[in-house]
Write a protein that holds these residues in place. Structure first.
Motif, mmCIF file in Angstrom:
data_model
loop_
_atom_site.group_PDB
_atom_site.id
_atom_site.type_symbol
_atom_site.label_atom_id
_atom_site.label_comp_id
_atom_site.label_asym_id
_atom_site.label_seq_id
_atom_site.Cartn_x
_atom_site.Cartn_y
_atom_site.Cartn_z
ATOM 1 N N VAL A 167 0.837 -1.202 0.000
ATOM 2 C CA VAL A 167 0.000 0.000 0.000
ATOM 3 C C VAL A 167 0.870 1.250 0.000
ATOM 4 N N LEU A 168 1.906 1.280 0.831
ATOM 5 C CA LEU A 168 2.768 2.460 0.894
ATOM 6 C C LEU A 168 3.474 2.711 -0.441
ATOM 7 N N LEU A 169 4.054 1.668 -1.012
ATOM 8 C CA LEU A 169 4.749 1.839 -2.290
ATOM 9 C C LEU A 169 3.770 2.150 -3.420
ATOM 10 N N GLY A 170 2.620 1.480 -3.412
ATOM 11 C CA GLY A 170 1.633 1.726 -4.457
ATOM 12 C C GLY A 170 1.047 3.122 -4.392
ATOM 13 N N LEU A 171 0.788 3.603 -3.169
ATOM 14 C CA LEU A 171 0.286 4.966 -3.022
ATOM 15 C C LEU A 171 1.309 5.989 -3.506
ATOM 16 N N ALA A 172 2.564 5.804 -3.121
ATOM 17 C CA ALA A 172 3.595 6.762 -3.518
ATOM 18 C C ALA A 172 3.770 6.793 -5.034
ATOM 19 N N ALA A 173 3.892 5.612 -5.646
ATOM 20 C CA ALA A 173 4.096 5.573 -7.093
ATOM 21 C C ALA A 173 2.871 6.083 -7.845
ATOM 22 N N GLY A 174 1.681 5.658 -7.447
ATOM 23 C CA GLY A 174 0.474 6.094 -8.133
ATOM 24 C C GLY A 174 0.205 7.573 -7.972
ATOM 25 N N ALA A 175 0.492 8.118 -6.777
ATOM 26 C CA ALA A 175 0.267 9.547 -6.554
ATOM 27 C C ALA A 175 1.195 10.394 -7.413
ATOM 28 N N ILE A 176 2.458 10.024 -7.499
ATOM 29 C CA ILE A 176 3.408 10.792 -8.316
ATOM 30 C C ILE A 176 3.031 10.724 -9.791
ATOM 31 N N THR A 275 -10.710 -0.945 -0.692
ATOM 32 C CA THR A 275 -11.341 -2.113 -1.313
ATOM 33 C C THR A 275 -10.308 -3.179 -1.657
ATOM 34 N N PHE A 276 -9.108 -2.752 -1.946
ATOM 35 C CA PHE A 276 -8.031 -3.642 -2.376
ATOM 36 C C PHE A 276 -7.458 -4.462 -1.221
ATOM 37 N N LEU A 277 -7.599 -3.996 0.024
ATOM 38 C CA LEU A 277 -6.871 -4.586 1.147
ATOM 39 C C LEU A 277 -7.190 -6.061 1.399
ATOM 40 N N PRO A 278 -8.474 -6.467 1.580
ATOM 41 C CA PRO A 278 -8.716 -7.892 1.854
ATOM 42 C C PRO A 278 -8.238 -8.811 0.743
ATOM 43 N N PHE A 279 -8.416 -8.389 -0.510
ATOM 44 C CA PHE A 279 -7.984 -9.236 -1.623
ATOM 45 C C PHE A 279 -6.455 -9.304 -1.691
ATOM 46 N N ARG A 280 -5.799 -8.220 -1.316
ATOM 47 C CA ARG A 280 -4.334 -8.245 -1.279
ATOM 48 C C ARG A 280 -3.847 -9.183 -0.169
ATOM 49 N N MET A 281 -4.535 -9.196 0.952
ATOM 50 C CA MET A 281 -4.170 -10.113 2.025
ATOM 51 C C MET A 281 -4.367 -11.561 1.596
ATOM 52 N N SER A 282 -5.462 -11.834 0.898
ATOM 53 C CA SER A 282 -5.686 -13.192 0.387
ATOM 54 C C SER A 282 -4.559 -13.613 -0.548
ATOM 55 N N ALA A 283 -4.164 -12.711 -1.442
ATOM 56 C CA ALA A 283 -3.076 -13.029 -2.369
ATOM 57 C C ALA A 283 -1.770 -13.261 -1.625
ATOM 58 N N ALA A 284 -1.514 -12.495 -0.556
ATOM 59 C CA ALA A 284 -0.283 -12.667 0.209
ATOM 60 C C ALA A 284 -0.258 -14.014 0.927
ATOM 61 N N ILE A 285 -1.386 -14.409 1.508
ATOM 62 C CA ILE A 285 -1.452 -15.704 2.189
ATOM 63 C C ILE A 285 -1.266 -16.838 1.192
ATOM 64 N N LEU A 286 -1.888 -16.714 0.018
ATOM 65 C CA LEU A 286 -1.717 -17.737 -1.012
ATOM 66 C C LEU A 286 -0.273 -17.795 -1.512
#
Length: 354
Positions: A167-176, A275-286
């Motif tokens: 989230v931190l890296l994605g926010l920084a890159a997307g915002a710039i 909205t992305f957070l739960p699905f990102r957690m699922s992907a990380a666990i997988l």
């Protein structure tokens, strides 16, 4: 008195903010709300795994002295043993010593740690579920319930850390990209395309051969690739919001680029992130489970769902290993999916106010 009453009534009748409305819609989503509570309960219980499943007593009184074995390394000689080695509290001799009159022991509900090997077991390993081992044992004699409990905690903590870094890296890159646009956006897009084309699995294999496997190294490697999907959503939100009137007005008042991003654009671009957070957690666990299944994940001996699935594959007769691990993994992913669906519906501006 009447004026204060009118003021309270006016405050209660005032329209709620968008995030409060989203929270109300999320709570109205019964399946998502129930999934959040159940997942939170399981996670909180796993944080206290040492109090639920441990081969050391939580508290004991022996010959008038009080001990906290769960926090102390006590030698066997403390309880009448012959050697100054760490006490094995599953040893029948130690159990008889602690049951003598005047002594008192408080045990964990499950008397096995995730690394405990019961050398005094009655059946060969892997052993089926029994009164001593609720879900059976793995092929090395370790309690399956303890392995699942500690493995679930590791998976969720790993997913939280990987999601936070993404989230931190994605926010920084997307915002710039989204705010500055033009050449900056074009350059970063090309760099992201090149970076995403790198073979992630091959890099994991190479680094696993060069460095000693660890959870930190695995988290670092996956964090380098886990932010690019989110950055695209954030970039799109910034490209859309930067043309709105409130941004132009703030820019006309003299606010700099970083003030505009932090105060105005970022708070109004968080919908896809949440909205992305739960699905990102699922992907990380997988991802962690898959890498552990292949032997490229956490170090050997670390409790892991993927390592248990690999054991189930190697021991097809030990059905309890595969069944228990698969049930926990599917339940975790379903709860996160239901939470993600509820968040998506709650943050949908087209839905009616509850």
């Amino acid at each position: 008195m009447s004026s204060s009453t009118d003021q309270v009534a006016a405050d209660s009748a005032a329209p709620a903010g968008p995030w409060r409305l989203a929270w109300r819609r999320f709570r109205a989503h019964r399946l998502g709300w129930f999934s959040l509570w159940l997942f939170s309960l399981l996670f909180v219980l796993s944080l206290g795994a040492e109090l639920i499943s441990n081969d050391r007593p939580l508290l004991l009184r022996y010959q008038g002295q009080w001990y906290v074995p769960v926090m102390q390394d006590l030698p066997e000689t403390t309880f009448g043993g012959d050697f100054a080695t760490p006490t094995d509290y599953l040893d029948p001799f130690i159990e008889r010593q602690l049951r003598q009159p005047g002594n008192w022991v408080l045990q964990a509900p499950n008397r096995y740690h995730h690394a405990t090997i019961n050398y005094f077991a009655r059946e060969p390993h892997p052993a089926p579920p029994s009164a001593d081992n609720w879900l059976g044992t793995d092929d090395r004699g370790r309690d399956l319930f303890a392995r699942l409990l500690y493995g679930f905690r590791l998976s969720v903590l790993f997913a939280l850390a990987l999601t936070a870094s993404g989230v931190l890296l994605g926010l920084a890159a997307g915002a710039i990209q989204g705010y500055f646009g033009g050449g900056t956006d074009l350059l970063l897009q090309r760099l992201i395309e090149v970076w995403s084309a790198l073979p992630e699995l091959y890099l994991l294999i190479i680094f696993s051969a060069l460095f000693e496997p660890s959870v930190g190294l695995l988290l670092l490697l996956l964090s380098l690739f886990g932010w690019m999907g989110l950055s695209d959503y954030v970039r799109a939100e910034f490209l859309r919001n930067r043309q709105l009137d409130y941004v132009r007005a703030a820019r006309a008042l003299g606010l700099g680029p970083w003030q505009l991003i932090w105060r105005h654009l970022l708070p109004n671009s968080l919908t896809p992130v949440v909205t992305f957070l739960p699905f990102r957690m699922s992907a990380a666990i997988l991802a962690l489970t898959s890498l552990d299944f292949l032997g490229l994940g956490v170090p050997p001996g670390t409790p892991s769902l993927g390592e248990l699935l690999a054991q189930g594959k190697a021991n097809l007769d030990a059905w309890w290993i595969t069944l228990s691990t698969f049930a926990l993994l599917v339940t975790t992913l379903l709860l996160l999916t239901f939470m993600g669906d509820a968040l998506r519906d709650a943050l949908d501006p087209r839905r009616a106010r509850p």
